[in-house]
Design an enzyme around this catalytic site. Structure first.
Site, PDB file in Angstrom:
ATOM      1  N   ARG A  46       3.207 -19.494   9.648  1.00  0.00           N
ATOM      2  CA  ARG A  46       3.098 -18.544  10.771  1.00  0.00           C
ATOM      3  C   ARG A  46       1.946 -18.948  11.684  1.00  0.00           C
ATOM      4  O   ARG A  46       2.032 -18.869  12.902  1.00  0.00           O
ATOM      5  CB  ARG A  46       2.909 -17.099  10.271  1.00  0.00           C
ATOM      6  CG  ARG A  46       2.541 -16.142  11.408  1.00  0.00           C
ATOM      7  CD  ARG A  46       2.778 -14.664  11.126  1.00  0.00           C
ATOM      8  NE  ARG A  46       2.475 -14.271   9.772  1.00  0.00           N
ATOM      9  CZ  ARG A  46       1.229 -14.111   9.282  1.00  0.00           C
ATOM     10  NH1 ARG A  46       0.173 -14.303  10.061  1.00  0.00           N
ATOM     11  NH2 ARG A  46       1.034 -13.770   8.032  1.00  0.00           N
ATOM     12  N   TYR A  98      14.811  -9.777  34.492  1.00  0.00           N
ATOM     13  CA  TYR A  98      15.737  -9.750  33.361  1.00  0.00           C
ATOM     14  C   TYR A  98      15.840  -8.328  32.786  1.00  0.00           C
ATOM     15  O   TYR A  98      14.816  -7.642  32.632  1.00  0.00           O
ATOM     16  CB  TYR A  98      15.197 -10.717  32.305  1.00  0.00           C
ATOM     17  CG  TYR A  98      16.033 -10.811  31.052  1.00  0.00           C
ATOM     18  CD1 TYR A  98      17.314 -11.343  31.097  1.00  0.00           C
ATOM     19  CD2 TYR A  98      15.530 -10.387  29.827  1.00  0.00           C
ATOM     20  CE1 TYR A  98      18.078 -11.441  29.946  1.00  0.00           C
ATOM     21  CE2 TYR A  98      16.289 -10.490  28.672  1.00  0.00           C
ATOM     22  CZ  TYR A  98      17.569 -11.017  28.741  1.00  0.00           C
ATOM     23  OH  TYR A  98      18.310 -11.098  27.600  1.00  0.00           O
ATOM     24  N   ASP A 170       8.212 -15.528  34.692  1.00  0.00           N
ATOM     25  CA  ASP A 170       9.378 -15.845  33.875  1.00  0.00           C
ATOM     26  C   ASP A 170      10.151 -16.925  34.630  1.00  0.00           C
ATOM     27  O   ASP A 170      10.787 -16.655  35.639  1.00  0.00           O
ATOM     28  CB  ASP A 170      10.226 -14.583  33.669  1.00  0.00           C
ATOM     29  CG  ASP A 170      11.465 -14.843  32.815  1.00  0.00           C
ATOM     30  OD1 ASP A 170      11.891 -16.011  32.700  1.00  0.00           O
ATOM     31  OD2 ASP A 170      12.011 -13.863  32.271  1.00  0.00           O
ATOM     32  N   LYS A 195      17.827 -20.577  26.643  1.00  0.00           N
ATOM     33  CA  LYS A 195      18.620 -20.944  27.812  1.00  0.00           C
ATOM     34  C   LYS A 195      18.501 -22.445  28.084  1.00  0.00           C
ATOM     35  O   LYS A 195      18.893 -23.240  27.251  1.00  0.00           O
ATOM     36  CB  LYS A 195      18.187 -20.084  29.004  1.00  0.00           C
ATOM     37  CG  LYS A 195      17.990 -18.595  28.654  1.00  0.00           C
ATOM     38  CD  LYS A 195      19.263 -17.885  28.260  1.00  0.00           C
ATOM     39  CE  LYS A 195      19.025 -16.510  27.665  1.00  0.00           C
ATOM     40  NZ  LYS A 195      18.230 -15.601  28.482  1.00  0.00           N
TER      41      LYS A 195
END
Ligand SMILES: *Cc1c(COP(=O)(O)O)cnc(C)c1O
Length: 382
Positions: A46, A98, A170, A195
């Site tokens: 992590r 978005y 973004d 994407k």
């Protein structure tokens, strides 16, 4: 080194023990430490993982940042930014963002006492009125979603910094092939790696890239504390996707422009929203801040009602009916019922998300095949 060379070589150094030209995927969750209370480079996945580190090095290079962080999804990346804020802080966000970011800001971040104001950032002057003493973050998306609105990144950076706020962009639609917001003054670039970066519809991931090391370190602290890291298999797939990013995005931009021009003269189309068309209101700014193309995303408004639009998006065969975008296969969707269904109806109307809008993610299929597919869909709703 140029962009496409860095996409292949930075972070992808050959394996020092075997000479493998593709670095191995490190799936280990934990790493042996030199001694009790002594720390090597990696201790627990992590906090740090070699495969993730390699991807982050490539991303930082491509976005011209001082460091990058890879997340389990785009929303996890954006959430990390909001989790850095404190109760009472204020976010100014673009109105063409978005749907999931809208939901995160209005329905999750608000629970932590963070307030949000949406403004149309296509005129950066609109930002001025939205600032309060508590504004810590300006969040924009360009090209915007789904109306392909263009926001002047450099102008927003200047205004945000005048007010002591950070600018986050973004940049999922633009990719670092077309725009590099950090070079234009932004502090944080965010991507849904699901994407274009991944590019093959086979991974979920997100990324943040920061201009300053100190901000990177602060966000790393939050990422490690909250835990939404990208897994090693996804990191590997994303690194592989990045190697062809420039070639894919340039070709997709070329096909999208050709389709936009064709749709623009189509009798069943009200209007086409594509920043590469000279009549697009953001065309001049897009030319300034996007290199070598205007992207593979395009939206058009069908001359038709909600039901006819639904029929159209269900009638294409190569363009598959699905949300998401940026992959080799072309996708089609109706924002009003799909990607932007999480907007309140009133906000949808206010922000021009009409029932007739259709959003295309143009893939790597041949232009003629894609055009023929859309034409047969037009004929089916006539
Ligand atoms: C998909 C998307 C996101 C969210 O990313 P996930 O990987 O789905 O969490 C954020 N912004 C834009 C522009 C997107 O297209």
């Amino acid at each position: 080194m140029q962009f496409r060379t860095r996409a292949i070589h930075v972070g992808n150094e050959r394996c020092p023990t075997t000479g493998a030209v593709v670095p191995p995927i490190h799936v280990a969750s934990t790493f042996v430490q030199p001694g009790a209370g002594e720390w090597g480079e990696f201790d627990y996945s992590r906090s740090g993982n070699p495969t993730r580190k390699a991807l982050e090095a490539t991303l930082a290079s491509l976005e011209a940042g001082s460091g990058a962080l890879a997340f389990a999804s785009g929303m996890a990346a954006t959430h990390c930014v909001t989790a850095m804020l404190r109760s009472g802080d204020h976010i100014v966000a673009g109105s063409d963002i978005y749907g999931g970011s809208y939901r995160l800001f209005h329905k999750v971040a608000n629970r932590a006492g963070i307030t949000i104001t949406l403004v149309d950032t296509t005129n950066p002057e609109n930002l001025q009125q939205a600032f309060t003493e508590k504004t810590k973050l300006v969040w924009i998306e360009t090209p915007g979603n789904p109306r392909m609105s263009i926001t002047d990144i450099a102008a927003c950076a200047e205004i945000a910094h005048e007010h002591g706020a950070l600018l986050g962009v973004d940049s999922t639609f633009a990719t670092p092939v077309l725009s590099r917001p950090l070079e234009l003054g932004a502090d944080i670039v965010m991507h849904s790696a699901t994407k274009y970066l991944g590019g093959h519809s086979d991974l979920m991931g997100g990324a943040l890239v920061m201009r300053d090391q100190a901000l990177r370190d602060e966000l790393y602290f939050v990422q490690n504390a909250t835990g939404a890291i990208m897994g090693p298999l996804e990191c590997f797939l994303c690194s592989r996707g990045l190697k062809t990013l420039e070639l894919r995005v340039r070709e997709q931009s070329r096909t999208a422009l050709a389709l936009a021009e064709w749709l623009d003269s189509h009798p069943q189309v009200n209007r086409v929203l594509y920043p590469g068309l000279p009549e697009h209101p953001g065309h001049e700014i897009a030319k300034k801040q996007m290199d070598s193309g205007f992207g593979g995303m395009l939206t058009f408004e069908l001359k038709g009602n909600f039901e006819q639009t639904k029929e159209f998006v269900q009638a294409t065969k190569l363009f598959q009916l699905a949300v998401s975008l940026g992959a080799v296969e072309s996708l089609i969707e109706q924002p009003a019922s799909m990607s932007h269904a999480s907007y309140d109806a009133a906000d949808r109307a206010k922000h021009g998300i009409t029932d007739g809008l259709i959003r295309l993610s143009v893939g790597l299929e041949a232009l003629d095949d894609l055009q023929a597919d859309l034409q047969q869909a037009f004929e089916s709703v006539r």
